[in-house]
Design a protein around this motif. Structure first.
Motif, PDB file in Angstrom:
ATOM      1  N   GLY A   1       0.822  -1.209   0.000  1.00 45.67           N
ATOM      2  CA  GLY A   1       0.000   0.000   0.000  1.00 45.67           C
ATOM      3  C   GLY A   1       0.857   1.262   0.000  1.00 45.67           C
ATOM      4  N   GLY A   2       1.653   1.443   1.048  1.00 49.68           N
ATOM      5  CA  GLY A   2       2.417   2.680   1.228  1.00 49.68           C
ATOM      6  C   GLY A   2       3.463   2.891   0.150  1.00 49.68           C
ATOM      7  N   GLY A   3       4.199   1.838  -0.202  1.00 52.91           N
ATOM      8  CA  GLY A   3       5.242   1.980  -1.221  1.00 52.91           C
ATOM      9  C   GLY A   3       4.646   2.389  -2.559  1.00 52.91           C
ATOM     10  N   THR A   4       3.551   1.722  -2.922  1.00 47.04           N
ATOM     11  CA  THR A   4       2.900   2.014  -4.210  1.00 47.04           C
ATOM     12  C   THR A   4       2.394   3.458  -4.230  1.00 47.04           C
ATOM     13  N   LEU A   5       1.829   3.889  -3.113  1.00 49.79           N
ATOM     14  CA  LEU A   5       1.292   5.252  -3.046  1.00 49.79           C
ATOM     15  C   LEU A   5       2.410   6.287  -3.209  1.00 49.79           C
ATOM     16  N   VAL A   6       3.517   6.067  -2.509  1.00 49.60           N
ATOM     17  CA  VAL A   6       4.607   7.043  -2.576  1.00 49.60           C
ATOM     18  C   VAL A   6       5.144   7.152  -4.002  1.00 49.60           C
ATOM     19  N   ARG A   7       5.259   6.003  -4.663  1.00 50.87           N
ATOM     20  CA  ARG A   7       5.724   6.035  -6.062  1.00 50.87           C
ATOM     21  C   ARG A   7       4.753   6.859  -6.925  1.00 50.87           C
ATOM     22  N   GLN A   8       3.464   6.752  -6.642  1.00 48.88           N
ATOM     23  CA  GLN A   8       2.461   7.465  -7.425  1.00 48.88           C
ATOM     24  C   GLN A   8       2.523   8.977  -7.156  1.00 48.88           C
ATOM     25  N   LEU A   9       2.823   9.327  -5.906  1.00 45.94           N
ATOM     26  CA  LEU A   9       2.849  10.753  -5.539  1.00 45.94           C
ATOM     27  C   LEU A   9       4.181  11.418  -5.893  1.00 45.94           C
TER      28      LEU A   9
ATOM     29  N   GLY B   1       7.987  -4.113   2.955  1.00 44.26           N
ATOM     30  CA  GLY B   1       7.028  -4.875   3.766  1.00 44.26           C
ATOM     31  C   GLY B   1       6.969  -6.345   3.370  1.00 44.26           C
ATOM     32  N   ALA B   2       5.775  -6.916   3.476  1.00 47.90           N
ATOM     33  CA  ALA B   2       5.600  -8.352   3.209  1.00 47.90           C
ATOM     34  C   ALA B   2       5.920  -8.707   1.759  1.00 47.90           C
ATOM     35  N   THR B   3       5.892  -7.711   0.870  1.00 50.05           N
ATOM     36  CA  THR B   3       6.168  -8.050  -0.539  1.00 50.05           C
ATOM     37  C   THR B   3       7.609  -8.502  -0.745  1.00 50.05           C
ATOM     38  N   LYS B   4       8.508  -8.220   0.213  1.00 46.39           N
ATOM     39  CA  LYS B   4       9.889  -8.705   0.068  1.00 46.39           C
ATOM     40  C   LYS B   4       9.920 -10.235   0.051  1.00 46.39           C
TER      41      LYS B   4
ATOM     42  N   HIS C   1      -2.748 -19.888 -16.790  1.00 39.60           N
ATOM     43  CA  HIS C   1      -1.429 -19.415 -16.385  1.00 39.60           C
ATOM     44  C   HIS C   1      -1.619 -18.373 -15.278  1.00 39.60           C
ATOM     45  N   ALA C   2      -1.018 -18.617 -14.148  1.00 42.44           N
ATOM     46  CA  ALA C   2      -1.213 -17.716 -13.007  1.00 42.44           C
ATOM     47  C   ALA C   2      -0.520 -16.381 -13.263  1.00 42.44           C
ATOM     48  N   PRO C   3      -1.140 -15.275 -12.810  1.00 47.47           N
ATOM     49  CA  PRO C   3      -0.484 -13.972 -12.963  1.00 47.47           C
ATOM     50  C   PRO C   3       0.712 -13.850 -12.015  1.00 47.47           C
ATOM     51  N   CYS C   4       1.887 -13.608 -12.574  1.00 50.62           N
ATOM     52  CA  CYS C   4       3.131 -13.617 -11.772  1.00 50.62           C
ATOM     53  C   CYS C   4       3.857 -12.278 -11.902  1.00 50.62           C
ATOM     54  N   GLY C   5       4.340 -11.769 -10.784  1.00 49.80           N
ATOM     55  CA  GLY C   5       5.140 -10.542 -10.780  1.00 49.80           C
ATOM     56  C   GLY C   5       6.627 -10.862 -10.654  1.00 49.80           C
TER      57      GLY C   5
ATOM     58  N   VAL D   1      18.491 -11.295  -6.396  1.00 46.73           N
ATOM     59  CA  VAL D   1      18.913 -10.476  -7.544  1.00 46.73           C
ATOM     60  C   VAL D   1      17.900  -9.354  -7.852  1.00 46.73           C
ATOM     61  N   HIS D   2      17.020  -9.094  -6.909  1.00 47.80           N
ATOM     62  CA  HIS D   2      16.055  -7.986  -7.046  1.00 47.80           C
ATOM     63  C   HIS D   2      15.242  -8.078  -8.336  1.00 47.80           C
ATOM     64  N   ALA D   3      14.771  -9.303  -8.632  1.00 50.00           N
ATOM     65  CA  ALA D   3      13.995  -9.493  -9.857  1.00 50.00           C
ATOM     66  C   ALA D   3      12.538  -9.826  -9.563  1.00 50.00           C
ATOM     67  N   LYS D   4      12.150  -9.737  -8.298  1.00 48.92           N
ATOM     68  CA  LYS D   4      10.742  -9.960  -7.960  1.00 48.92           C
ATOM     69  C   LYS D   4      10.053  -8.606  -7.959  1.00 48.92           C
ATOM     70  N   SER D   5       8.790  -8.582  -8.352  1.00 49.15           N
ATOM     71  CA  SER D   5       8.030  -7.331  -8.398  1.00 49.15           C
ATOM     72  C   SER D   5       7.580  -6.957  -6.987  1.00 49.15           C
ATOM     73  N   ASP D   6       8.525  -6.555  -6.173  1.00 50.58           N
ATOM     74  CA  ASP D   6       8.147  -6.167  -4.811  1.00 50.58           C
ATOM     75  C   ASP D   6       8.101  -4.651  -4.685  1.00 50.58           C
ATOM     76  N   ALA D   7       7.567  -4.191  -3.569  1.00 48.04           N
ATOM     77  CA  ALA D   7       7.350  -2.749  -3.409  1.00 48.04           C
ATOM     78  C   ALA D   7       8.655  -2.001  -3.128  1.00 48.04           C
ATOM     79  N   ASP D   8       9.667  -2.703  -2.664  1.00 43.76           N
ATOM     80  CA  ASP D   8      10.981  -2.078  -2.494  1.00 43.76           C
ATOM     81  C   ASP D   8      11.545  -1.730  -3.874  1.00 43.76           C
ATOM     82  N   VAL D   9      11.653  -2.763  -4.729  1.00 39.02           N
ATOM     83  CA  VAL D   9      12.340  -2.585  -6.019  1.00 39.02           C
ATOM     84  C   VAL D   9      11.520  -1.740  -6.992  1.00 39.02           C
ATOM     85  N   LEU D  10      10.205  -1.962  -7.036  1.00 39.14           N
ATOM     86  CA  LEU D  10       9.409  -1.311  -8.095  1.00 39.14           C
ATOM     87  C   LEU D  10       8.616  -0.100  -7.614  1.00 39.14           C
TER      88      LEU D  10
END
Ligand SMILES: Cc1cc2nc3c(=O)[nH]c(=O)nc-3n(C[C@H](O)[C@H](O)[C@H](O)COP(=O)(O)OP(=O)(O)OC[C@H]3O[C@@H](n4cnc5c(N)ncnc54)[C@H](O)[C@@H]3O)c2cc1C
Ligand code: SF4
Length: 517
Positions: free
Chosen positions: A14-22, A80-83, A174-178, A204-213
């Motif tokens: 939630g918070g990471g995505t919002l900050v990127r948007q703002l 957060g938990a997305t890591k 096919h499952a949606p994967c980040g 290797v920071h290749a997962k679509s997590d809120a830290d990296v993206l």
């Protein structure tokens, strides 16, 4: 004048995505995160430290309804938990936004329709680089754009599973994967398609997590500041209680108060409720924004089951999370109530079984742990749990979280399990074995499996029965918003992260409008 235009508390989905948007707005934004950056180290990809020693489970003590302490499965890091998450990035079904009758009662509707969320789901799929294939999943809601990346291919054993399911009349997809995977040009791909993804941090920071993206791109903007090791412990308000005037922060052991014109809480459902309850004042005697007595109530976390089936042929799959099945999501001719979603989880590895009693007692006498791992096909079953006012977060006397939860909607959970078990014979698997996997929960206590926690500050149109309005602003506090999974009025039966990200983008647009140029 406030030190910041916006303070966001919590840097996860939630918070990471919002900050990127703002961030591009130029507004002065402070992101507070109680944890630190998650360290890159060889243990990121090592099953025993991650699944047995719980290296990345952050120390915290919560209490159950009887006051018994437990360690929750929480991850206090930037992102957060997305890591640690599996990055299965599903949209809720269109029907999940309307009232839906379940075995144990009504799953309430949302105050907004799916159509309002749809453009933000599309944007969230783009921001988080989701791979998938539209049109395969019969329950999939309408989407205004294709997935931004092609579906992650099945490895041979999972392709066989998909073929066998189809032959038996099912509609696997096919499952949606980040994941930042480029299968066409693997020499360029950030993701190496490894076996240590779901439940592990990505080395290797290749997962679509809120830290990296989200957080890192946001920090490219000079107007965005991140404080790590900074835990918000209380929100201060003006005398009337109509606006937050300060955020009290424990930062590297020092206490300080920081000011922002708008304050967005996004600490995860339990911790956001904790923060509001801990911010009681004369104007808000039961906790901030809690005139409705709804803060902390309606906690949900899915009726989840991680199970292992044994393939007759070895299962050498490396990246297993590529298949989903929603044929039972809304029920069947034999069982008229929604049962939920079946998907794959990360492939079992023998070191993960250390100390897992169901495996040791039911299989290990005849199968070695290595053989079990070689033949394991691992599934994750999610059934909706319904919001109940008594399933709630309150504060223990010492100020920590007390989580009271009585399970509900168990019959469809059992029916989903039985459904999968009855199918094994047609799927090249030993039909007598479908074994629970507790390691995926990182705890033997079901209550501690808080990965999908949601619902403690639900949004709605009626201030008497909800904490937030439809923009996720507190009904009672003009400059206070909540954008983590707390806002969910019901949780559906698919993973919650994409909905949280999409909603944060939706709220972000509202905040940009409110902040003005
Ligand atoms: C192992 C695992 C696997 C998962 N797999 C999936 C999946 O495949 N698909 C999916 O959709 N979902 C998955 N999830 C769930 C998903 O990660 C969460 O739903 C999502 O991250 C919730 O977002 P959030 O913003 O509510 O909370 P979080 O992402 O947890 O973010 C909350 C942040 O707030 C910080 N914080 C807490 N309290 C404070 C405070 N007082 N002050 C400052 N900071 C604070 C925390 O440290 C954290 O960084 C998984 C979760 C786990 C643990
Ligand atoms: S599969 Fe890809 S994204 Fe997942 S941990 Fe491995 S490299 Fe990272």
């Amino acid at each position: 004048m406030s030190a910041y235009d916006v303070i966001v508390i919590g840097s996860g989905a939630g918070g990471g995505t919002l900050v990127r948007q703002l961030a591009p707005s130029g507004q002065r934004i402070l992101l507070l995160e109680r944890g630190d950056w998650l360290r890159r180290e060889p243990q990121n990809w090592d099953a025993a430290p991650v699944f047995v020693d719980n290296r990345y489970v952050s120390p915290d003590t919560w209490y159950d309804a009887d006051g018994k302490p437990f360690q929750p499965q929480v991850h206090y890091f930037v992102g957060g938990a997305t890591k640690l998450y599996g990055a299965a990035l599903y949209r809720l079904r269109q029907e999940d936004f309307a009232p839906l009758t379940h075995h144990d009662g009504l799953s309430p509707g949302w105050p907004i329709a799916y159509e309002e969320m749809e453009p933000y789901y599309t944007l969230a799929e783009q921001r988080y680089q989701v791979h998938g294939a539209r049109g395969e999943d019969p329950t999939e809601p309408h989407a205004s754009a294709p997935y931004p990346f092609p579906a992650v291919s099945h490895e041979p054993r999972i392709q066989q599973l998909s073929d066998d399911l189809e032959a038996a009349g099912h509609q696997p997809f096919h499952a949606p994967c980040g994941v930042l995977l480029d299968e066409a040009e693997m020499h360029r791909s950030a993701c190496v398609r490894c076996a240590t993804c779901d439940g592990f941090p990505c080395l290797v920071h290749a997962k679509s997590d809120a830290d990296v993206l989200a957080v890192r791109p946001a920090l490219q903007h000079a107007n965005v500041t991140l404080w790590t090791n900074a835990e918000a412990v209380r929100l201060e308000t003006n005398a009337a209680g109509t606006a937050v005037t300060g955020v009290v922060v424990d930062r590297d052991g020092e206490r300080e108060t920081v000011t922002g014109d708008l304050v967005v809480v996004s600490c995860g459902a339990a911790n956001s409720a904790k923060l509001l309850l801990a911010s009681a004042t004369e104007a808000h005697p039961n906790g901030l924004a809690n005139g409705s007595d709804q803060v902390g109530r309606n906690y949900m976390f899915h009726n989840s089951q991680a199970v292992l089936a044994l393939s007759k042929e070895p299962n050498p799959t490396v990246f297993q999370k590529t298949l989903g099945l929603n044929d039972f999501y809304f029920g069947t001719n034999e069982f008229e109530f929604p049962m939920g979603n079946i998907q794959m989880v990360g492939k079992s590895q023998a070191p993960m079984f250390r100390g897992e009693r169901p495996i040791e007692t039911r299989l290990a006498p005849t199968w070695s742990l290595e053989k079990i791992a070689r033949h394991a096909v691992d599934f994750w079953l999610s059934t909706e749990d319904l919001p109940r006012p008594d399933n709630r977060v309150t504060l223990e006397r010492n100020g920590n979280i007390q989580l009271s939860y009585a399970p509900n909607n168990q019959v469809p959970k059992e029916r989903l399990y039985a459904q999968l078990k009855s199918m094994l014979r047609h799927l090249g698997m030993h039909h007598e074995h479908l074994i629970p996997r507790t390691a995926y929960m990182k705890s033997e206590i079901p209550l501690a499996g808080v990965a999908h926690q949601a619902g403690t500050c639900r949004f709605g149109t009626d201030p008497a029965t909800s904490v937030l309005d439809v923009t996720c602003r507190a009904h009672e506090v003009d400059n206070l918003y909540v954008v983590d999974t707390s806002f969910f009025p019901s949780i559906g039966a698919v993973n919650p992260a994409l909905t949280t990200m999409a909603n944060a983008l939706r709220v972000g647009d509202h905040l940009l409008e409110r902040l003005g140029p």
